[in-house]
Enzyme design. Structure first.
Site, PDB file in Angstrom:
ATOM      1  N   GLY A  56      48.514  22.230  63.492  1.00  0.00           N
ATOM      2  CA  GLY A  56      47.348  23.041  63.864  1.00  0.00           C
ATOM      3  C   GLY A  56      46.274  22.792  62.816  1.00  0.00           C
ATOM      4  O   GLY A  56      46.542  22.884  61.603  1.00  0.00           O
ATOM      5  N   ARG A  98      47.833  12.890  58.669  1.00  0.00           N
ATOM      6  CA  ARG A  98      47.401  13.056  60.067  1.00  0.00           C
ATOM      7  C   ARG A  98      45.892  12.768  60.150  1.00  0.00           C
ATOM      8  O   ARG A  98      45.111  13.356  59.407  1.00  0.00           O
ATOM      9  CB  ARG A  98      47.705  14.477  60.560  1.00  0.00           C
ATOM     10  CG  ARG A  98      49.205  14.778  60.526  1.00  0.00           C
ATOM     11  CD  ARG A  98      49.592  15.898  61.450  1.00  0.00           C
ATOM     12  NE  ARG A  98      49.427  15.536  62.845  1.00  0.00           N
ATOM     13  CZ  ARG A  98      49.461  16.426  63.832  1.00  0.00           C
ATOM     14  NH1 ARG A  98      49.626  17.717  63.564  1.00  0.00           N
ATOM     15  NH2 ARG A  98      49.327  16.045  65.084  1.00  0.00           N
ATOM     16  N   GLN A 203      54.098  22.535  72.105  1.00  0.00           N
ATOM     17  CA  GLN A 203      53.509  23.617  71.296  1.00  0.00           C
ATOM     18  C   GLN A 203      53.244  24.860  72.148  1.00  0.00           C
ATOM     19  O   GLN A 203      53.245  25.977  71.634  1.00  0.00           O
ATOM     20  CB  GLN A 203      52.187  23.164  70.654  1.00  0.00           C
ATOM     21  CG  GLN A 203      52.340  22.165  69.524  1.00  0.00           C
ATOM     22  CD  GLN A 203      52.220  20.739  70.025  1.00  0.00           C
ATOM     23  OE1 GLN A 203      52.516  20.443  71.185  1.00  0.00           O
ATOM     24  NE2 GLN A 203      51.823  19.831  69.158  1.00  0.00           N
ATOM     25  N   ASP A 244      40.564  20.367  67.173  1.00  0.00           N
ATOM     26  CA  ASP A 244      40.919  19.675  65.928  1.00  0.00           C
ATOM     27  C   ASP A 244      39.710  19.027  65.289  1.00  0.00           C
ATOM     28  O   ASP A 244      39.700  18.747  64.095  1.00  0.00           O
ATOM     29  CB  ASP A 244      41.999  18.630  66.209  1.00  0.00           C
ATOM     30  CG  ASP A 244      43.275  19.326  66.657  1.00  0.00           C
ATOM     31  OD1 ASP A 244      43.380  19.687  67.838  1.00  0.00           O
ATOM     32  OD2 ASP A 244      44.145  19.567  65.801  1.00  0.00           O
ATOM     33  N   ASN A 254      40.933  17.759  71.010  1.00  0.00           N
ATOM     34  CA  ASN A 254      41.995  18.759  70.958  1.00  0.00           C
ATOM     35  C   ASN A 254      43.267  18.136  71.530  1.00  0.00           C
ATOM     36  O   ASN A 254      43.275  16.983  71.964  1.00  0.00           O
ATOM     37  CB  ASN A 254      41.572  20.014  71.745  1.00  0.00           C
ATOM     38  CG  ASN A 254      42.483  21.186  71.470  1.00  0.00           C
ATOM     39  OD1 ASN A 254      42.757  21.512  70.317  1.00  0.00           O
ATOM     40  ND2 ASN A 254      42.990  21.835  72.510  1.00  0.00           N
TER      41      ASN A 254
HETATM   42  O1  MRU Z   1      49.555  18.199  66.852  1.00  0.00           O
HETATM   43  P1  MRU Z   1      49.209  19.612  66.487  1.00  0.00           P
HETATM   44  O2  MRU Z   1      50.202  20.614  66.949  1.00  0.00           O
HETATM   45  O3  MRU Z   1      48.821  19.767  65.039  1.00  0.00           O
HETATM   46  O4  MRU Z   1      47.922  19.830  67.366  1.00  0.00           O
HETATM   47  C1  MRU Z   1      46.835  20.438  66.901  1.00  0.00           C
HETATM   48  C2  MRU Z   1      46.691  21.706  67.595  1.00  0.00           C
HETATM   49  O5  MRU Z   1      47.348  22.639  67.258  1.00  0.00           O
HETATM   50  C3  MRU Z   1      45.843  21.797  68.732  1.00  0.00           C
HETATM   51  O6  MRU Z   1      45.250  20.727  69.214  1.00  0.00           O
HETATM   52  C4  MRU Z   1      45.149  23.112  68.810  1.00  0.00           C
HETATM   53  O7  MRU Z   1      44.880  23.348  70.116  1.00  0.00           O
HETATM   54  C5  MRU Z   1      43.938  23.187  67.925  1.00  0.00           C
HETATM   55  S1  MRU Z   1      44.273  23.623  66.295  1.00  0.00           S
HETATM   56  C6  MRU Z   1      43.863  25.322  66.253  1.00  0.00           C
END
Ligand code: MRU
Length: 354
Positions: A56, A98, A203, A244, A254
């Site tokens: 996140g 990441r 998720q 993101d 996102n």
């Molecule tokens: O791969 P992740 O679980 O880190 O993905 C990011 C997210 O959690 C999402 O895209 C989310 O919708 C936005 S972050 C608040």
């Protein structure tokens, strides 16, 4: 001096600084077990980000900052110059975990700025730790402000669809998109939530369904493939997701599948909202500059360790997609709500923060 920890009723605390260690919920174990892991080595924090123990965008921004704070405590440097060199090395390792969520770079840069402005080794170590703790508290306050702004967009008896997890578990606590949902409920409106599973890492089912149930919010889970069905049957009043990375033009990056949800919402005249703090905005990049993280094939070729695809199948597994501004009704931030045309409204939000 740091303020007392912000109190957020009935919500999970995803990442925290405790006695010079970083404590986080191990999200890979959810929803089966709520377990906390503790790290005193920044390399373990980097590994936790890489392997989705913590995930996140806002949560990894603060985790990166905590990782750098650990690196400063771990450093044996005797001079400012050597300490900064150690921090640069740690920053690179944390940064490379990441690539898509801009909050990670934001968190690391903010700590490096504080480190560079310090004078002595001990001053720098103390101020870096204080700054990282401050960022964690600010994250919660930001989400609460965002929630208040966003709750005005939702009505009594709305059913709100969300994708992935933009909740307490994607932030330090409270959440971005789910923070808006919490604030709407707390304002006295009756609401229901529809959460998509969010293949391949789930998720939505593992985290969003878990945290909304944990907080007593009415949530129904659907497979990703039922988004069109749910919308066509009139089951969805509005959509809200997190982000993101958001560009100055209103292009939103996102979790993979967001673009499909937004397109389907447009088809059914359902307002599609995004909630994200200003730290998720990247005002410099253009769409061609944004790296979409590609993740391992095994996320797609199996479920919970069981193979669901033939051996040696080619896999394309992007973790994020881009939703263009014309599909978005509004972007909710702690500074207010940006409405189309986004190039102008986003600029205004940032000017209002100066
Ligand atoms: O791969 P992740 O679980 O880190 O993905 C990011 C997210 O959690 C999402 O895209 C989310 O919708 C936005 S972050 C608040």
């Amino acid at each position: 001096m740091l303020k007392q920890q912000t109190k957020v009723h009935s919500s999970l605390r995803t990442v925290e600084w405790k006695n010079n260690t970083v404590v986080m919920i191990d999200q890979t174990k959810l929803p089966n077990k709520l377990v906390y892991v503790k790290y005193s080595d920044y390399k373990d924090v980097a590994n936790a980000i890489r392997t989705l123990v913590v995930r996140g965008a806002p949560a990894i921004g603060v985790s990166g900052a905590f990782g750098l704070a650990l690196a400063s405590l771990q450093s044996k440097a005797k001079s400012k110059e050597n300490l900064l060199q150690d921090l640069e090395k740690a920053k690179k390792i944390l940064y490379e975990t990441r690539p898509t969520a801009i909050n990670l770079a934001w968190g690391l840069d903010r700590i490096m700025k504080v480190a560079k402005s310090g004078n002595t080794v001990s001053d720098i170590k103390a101020s870096v730790v204080e700054e990282a703790k401050k960022m964690a508290e600010e994250d919660i306050e930001t989400n609460i402000r965002m929630g208040k702004h966003g709750s005005q967009l939702f009505n009594d008896n709305d059913t709100i669809m969300t994708h992935c997890n933009a909740g307490a578990l994607a932030t330090v606590a409270y959440g971005t998109a789910l923070g808006v949902i919490r604030a709407t409920k707390d304002s006295g409106k009756k609401i229901k939530v529809i959460a998509t599973e969010t293949r391949p890492v789930m998720q939505g089912s593992r985290l969003t369904a878990f945290e909304l149930k944990h907080d007593g919010i009415d949530v129904s889970l659907i497979p990703d493939t039922a988004v069109g069905y749910a919308m066509s049957q009139g089951l969805v009043s509005k959509v809200i997701v997190g982000a993101d990375r958001i560009l100055r033009t209103g292009h939103v990056y996102n979790k993979i599948g967001t673009y499909q949800v937004a397109t389907m919402a447009k088809q059914h005249n359902i307002p599609f909202y995004v909630a994200a703090p200003l730290s998720t905005f990247d005002l410099k990049s253009n769409p061609k500059d944004v790296i979409i993280e590609q993740r391992k094939a095994s996320e797609v070729t199996g479920i919970a360790g069981k193979k669901t695809a033939p051996d040696d199948i080619n896999v394309i597994n992007p973790a994020f997609d881009m939703t263009p501004p014309e599909l978005i009704a509004g972007i909710i931030t702690e500074a207010g709500i940006a409405k189309p045309p986004f190039e102008t409204s986003i600029k205004k939000l940032f000017e209002s923060k100066l």
